[in-house]
Design an enzyme around this catalytic site. Structure first.
Site: not given
Length: 273
Positions: A147, A160
């Site tokens: 990401s 995350y």
């Protein structure tokens, strides 16, 4: 989106985790369209069945297994089933991840551990189990979905973001250790993608802005899941035979711009005038 008229993964076998919806489903469909038979894995069988149906309706081959990738027993069951059916695994895409946590001052240790168990430990367990066979066969491609959160913060998602940084780092070490065995390891780092999650966490005005005039992103829109899938299919194929250890950013140019100049009260005076 124009589809290719070739099948770069013909005759190969691929596993995609978190393939019940969104990016994972798009990846599974793309790999199948490129000729691979795809095993789709996730915690809920219902969404996986939908992915299989979509693939088979388009003329591809797929099957599904429900599993929790943070469980060593479940991972062993998935890999054993794949090897019994195929004999070897050619491609692994580690897409499964969770993204649900309160802000830093409110998040508890149990939540941090749960997110790391799935996003990092699960990726490790699947990768190690698959890489052993790939090393024996002297070939294979493993792709982690990372990401842009591994590159900078974009919201209150402490765990995350940390897990995605860990996945990128893990890929680098895997690259060094597995390259002598012919196994390539890469990451694909999506930016803001047009998935259910974005729709659920955006107001109508915000969603309209991101879809059609996303000022912060040079291409001025969200990335489509199919665009992430295209990058994954390329890295899985022999066309990427010299690419390993990469974190391919697919974000519409978002991270290429520090977005400092645009926020100044007025333009700076150019040098050399």
């Amino acid at each position: 989106m124009m589809q290719p008229n070739y099948r770069r993964l013909e005759g190969r076998n691929a596993i995609v985790t978190g393939a019940g919806r969104g990016i994972g489903q798009s990846i599974a469909r793309k790999l199948a369209m490129e000729g691979a038979e795809v095993l789709v894995v996730g915690r809920s069988l219902g969404p996986l069945a939908d992915t299989v149906t979509a693939i088979e309706s388009a003329g591809g081959r797929a099957w599904a297994l429900s599993a929790d990738i943070s469980s060593e027993e479940d991972v062993k069951r998935v890999i054993t089933s794949a090897l019994e059916r195929w004999g070897q695994i050619d491609v692994l895409v580690n897409n499964a991840a969770v993204f649900d946590e309160p802000p830093f001052l409110e998040v508890d240790a149990a939540t941090i551990r749960e997110i790391f168990d799935i996003n990092v430990v699960g990726t490790f367990l699947m990768s190690q189990a698959v890489a052993k066979g790939m090393a024996d066969n002297r070939k294979g491609s493993i792709i982690h979905i990372s990401s842009i959160d591994a590159l900078g913060a974009d919201g209150p998602v402490t765990a995350y973001s940390a897990t995605k940084s860990a996945v990128v780092s893990m890929a680098r070490t895997m690259t060094m250790e597995l390259a002598p065995f012919g196994v390539r390891i890469n990451c694909v780092a999506p930016g803001f993608v047009n998935t259910d999650m974005v729709h659920k966490t955006s107001t109508p005005n915000v969603l309209e802005h991101m879809l059609n005039d996303f000022t912060r992103v040079p291409i001025r829109r969200l990335i489509e899941p199919e665009e992430i899938a295209a990058a994954v299919a390329f890295l899985a194929s022999d066309e990427a035979s010299a690419i390993t250890g990469a974190n391919l950013v697919v974000d519409g140019g978002l991270t290429s711009n520090l977005f400092v100049m645009e926020t100044l009260p007025e333009p700076m005076i150019p040098l050399g005038g």
